[in-house]
Design a protein around this motif. Sequence first.
Motif, mmCIF file in Angstrom:
data_model
loop_
_atom_site.group_PDB
_atom_site.id
_atom_site.type_symbol
_atom_site.label_atom_id
_atom_site.label_comp_id
_atom_site.label_asym_id
_atom_site.label_seq_id
_atom_site.Cartn_x
_atom_site.Cartn_y
_atom_site.Cartn_z
ATOM 1 N N UNK A 167 6.985 8.399 -18.732
ATOM 2 C CA UNK A 167 7.352 7.002 -18.485
ATOM 3 C C UNK A 167 8.629 6.862 -17.675
ATOM 4 N N UNK A 168 9.730 7.466 -18.151
ATOM 5 C CA UNK A 168 11.015 7.236 -17.492
ATOM 6 C C UNK A 168 11.092 7.925 -16.135
ATOM 7 N N UNK A 169 10.467 9.090 -16.031
ATOM 8 C CA UNK A 169 10.421 9.746 -14.719
ATOM 9 C C UNK A 169 9.581 8.917 -13.753
ATOM 10 N N UNK A 170 8.465 8.388 -14.254
ATOM 11 C CA UNK A 170 7.624 7.530 -13.413
ATOM 12 C C UNK A 170 8.380 6.292 -12.940
ATOM 13 N N UNK A 171 9.079 5.643 -13.874
ATOM 14 C CA UNK A 171 9.822 4.432 -13.510
ATOM 15 C C UNK A 171 10.905 4.741 -12.485
ATOM 16 N N UNK A 172 11.626 5.848 -12.696
ATOM 17 C CA UNK A 172 12.652 6.244 -11.732
ATOM 18 C C UNK A 172 12.070 6.526 -10.367
ATOM 19 N N UNK A 173 10.908 7.189 -10.344
ATOM 20 C CA UNK A 173 10.257 7.500 -9.067
ATOM 21 C C UNK A 173 9.827 6.227 -8.354
ATOM 22 N N UNK A 174 9.252 5.287 -9.096
ATOM 23 C CA UNK A 174 8.785 4.032 -8.489
ATOM 24 C C UNK A 174 9.957 3.209 -7.960
ATOM 25 N N UNK A 175 11.041 3.203 -8.730
ATOM 26 C CA UNK A 175 12.224 2.477 -8.266
ATOM 27 C C UNK A 175 12.779 3.126 -6.995
ATOM 28 N N UNK A 176 12.811 4.456 -6.974
ATOM 29 C CA UNK A 176 13.267 5.156 -5.772
ATOM 30 C C UNK A 176 12.376 4.892 -4.583
ATOM 31 N N UNK A 179 0.814 -1.211 0.000
ATOM 32 C CA UNK A 179 0.000 0.000 0.000
ATOM 33 C C UNK A 179 0.843 1.255 0.000
ATOM 34 N N UNK A 180 1.971 1.206 0.728
ATOM 35 C CA UNK A 180 2.869 2.356 0.746
ATOM 36 C C UNK A 180 3.419 2.641 -0.639
ATOM 37 N N UNK A 181 3.831 1.568 -1.358
ATOM 38 C CA UNK A 181 4.303 1.742 -2.719
ATOM 39 C C UNK A 181 3.217 2.262 -3.638
ATOM 40 N N UNK A 182 1.967 1.793 -3.423
ATOM 41 C CA UNK A 182 0.849 2.236 -4.251
ATOM 42 C C UNK A 182 0.537 3.712 -4.020
ATOM 43 N N UNK A 183 0.418 4.114 -2.761
ATOM 44 C CA UNK A 183 0.099 5.515 -2.456
ATOM 45 C C UNK A 183 1.209 6.453 -2.933
ATOM 46 N N UNK A 184 2.448 6.135 -2.594
ATOM 47 C CA UNK A 184 3.555 7.019 -2.970
ATOM 48 C C UNK A 184 3.719 7.096 -4.490
ATOM 49 N N UNK A 185 3.518 5.966 -5.175
ATOM 50 C CA UNK A 185 3.604 5.978 -6.635
ATOM 51 C C UNK A 185 2.469 6.792 -7.234
ATOM 52 N N UNK A 186 1.290 6.691 -6.655
ATOM 53 C CA UNK A 186 0.162 7.491 -7.144
ATOM 54 C C UNK A 186 0.440 8.981 -6.976
ATOM 55 N N UNK A 187 1.038 9.347 -5.838
ATOM 56 C CA UNK A 187 1.409 10.758 -5.641
ATOM 57 C C UNK A 187 2.424 11.188 -6.711
ATOM 58 N N UNK A 188 3.421 10.306 -6.968
ATOM 59 C CA UNK A 188 4.446 10.632 -7.960
ATOM 60 C C UNK A 188 3.844 10.714 -9.358
ATOM 61 N N UNK A 189 2.909 9.828 -9.685
ATOM 62 C CA UNK A 189 2.271 9.842 -11.002
ATOM 63 C C UNK A 189 1.477 11.131 -11.213
#
Length: 586
Positions: free
Chosen positions: A79-88, A62-72
């Motif tokens: 795409x590449x910024x999103x992938x970098x953010x999710x990896x971070x 859930x933490x990965x989902x919420x934080x990724x949604x904020x980043x998205x």
Amino acid sequence: MVSTLLVSLFLLLALIAVPIFGSSFLAWQLGLFLLYGVAAQGVGLAWGAGGFLPLGNALFFGGGAYLSAFALKATEGDLWINLGAMLGIAFLLGGLAFIVGMVLFRGKAGSGPSFSLVALALVLIFSQLANSATGLTGGFNGFSGYQPLGNLDAFGNFYFVIVVLVVVVTLALLLVHRLPIGLLLRAMVANEDRLALLGFAPHRLKAGVFAGSAFITGLAGGLYASHQGIVTPQAIGFLLSAEFVIWAAVGGRMHPLGPLLGAVAIGWLSSELRDSVSWWELAVACIFLVVVLLFKKGSFQIVETAINLARRAGLVPRTARHAVILTPPNSKAAEPISTIRFRDIHLQAGAVRILNGVTIELVDRGVLAVIGPNGAGKSTLLNALTGTLPVTGGDVFSGEIQLTNRRPHEVLSYGIGRKMQIPSIFPGLSVAENLRVASFAGRFKPWDFFMPQAMRWQSPMVRRVLAGAGVAFDTGTNDDAQILSQGTKQVLEFLIATAAEPRVLLLDEPAAGMSPTESQEMVRLVRAYIELTGASIVLVEHDMKVVEALSERVAVLHFGEVLAEGKFDEVRANPKVQDVYAGGHK
């Protein structure tokens, strides 16, 4: 390596075929099950490879989902910024898990029920926060209004992003299983105390596994946000955490493919039964109970059983023996022996006083035998030196270095090895694997965890001791060490304890449970090790023939105090010793 790549290739081709031969909805539905499966693989990594049950992994999902949604929402689908953010984000969750693991595993929480309850508590706390922080998370209604990863269609090409994650994670876990780190983790689950005495810190290994589990689960949660288009508190709740555990248990937590197949199978079955069978939840629960009760390793055990039967029938070749590589030299083995001194040692457990002011000194090369009746404190004295039990008074020194209350994994770095009272090997691992783990002790560097050639290491000391003692022992057999006889287990543990070439070796009843012939073999092994290394030995033993054959000095303990000390004949003739101690012969 080849079989691992073939498994991953087959998995990749099977998953790619789904949208080609099926519908877009089928691919969307399978994508969701696969994301849950990757999260379950994170649970399987912690539970199977780490030996602890993470009841709170939905916190990372859930933490990965919420934080990724904020980043998205902040990056608007690049795409590449999103992938970098999710990896971070996944690395951040892994780092937090490592810190939490270091605190819990090093402390009293350990890796049993206490750890699971702490993890559960964290999930409940953050789930409540997700429900109540309406301005940040959207509360019960969830967080939405963001573009998916790279603006990919969840019913289209986004499925292939999920497939890439599944294949990469599965391949990585399969490779880890074949590398030294995988062998060390299996050894830790089999016998954590023995691994600690070989110089490896179990709490660090567990914290690393917990971090890897959180990283994998966080990645799955990040893609989940794009797949669903909304993140609700259910993604960080206890129910989902429990389902991760169930899927890992049904599929089999001991193999990387088990949790993945468990999640897909249970998810698919649930979706098929939900609309047609009113009691579908009961049916799924019954399947879970049957698998857990009949198959300890989950449904994947069926595959392992079939392979083992085929191997016994000669249909599948047995594991080949590879040429061994002698380990790099242990630099500390050449250092001079420091004097070990017990100075006024007191050790108390509750109201029971076990050691009462013991003062003993071990100097130079040779054997000091510590004897005495049962309960005299002999094994406890060794525990005080290796940090297994905390000293409540007095000091232990190696030369000028204070060793009082050092942790068990630290003592090998001071040149101290130990053989336990009851043979302490790694059950479930082969004899060759037991000795391979021992060969890592005192020599392993951080990069060796991932070096395939280390899987062929063997300590030269093992061969030299066996040759010097004239004892026949098959060091390369792939037979499970658990099925060995008592006497053979004693020899195996002696070889494990000496593989790192400790300068001070603590032997706790090395001849216990051995026949007279086997006891003489043990005497020859000890003598061979002394001749080869010049080591000092502290011997605790009840067999007086072994004591007489090996010892140069004898100390008699009685009620936690030193009753007498001197040469064997002097101690045997001591009237006080004769009053309280009756020596035995086999």
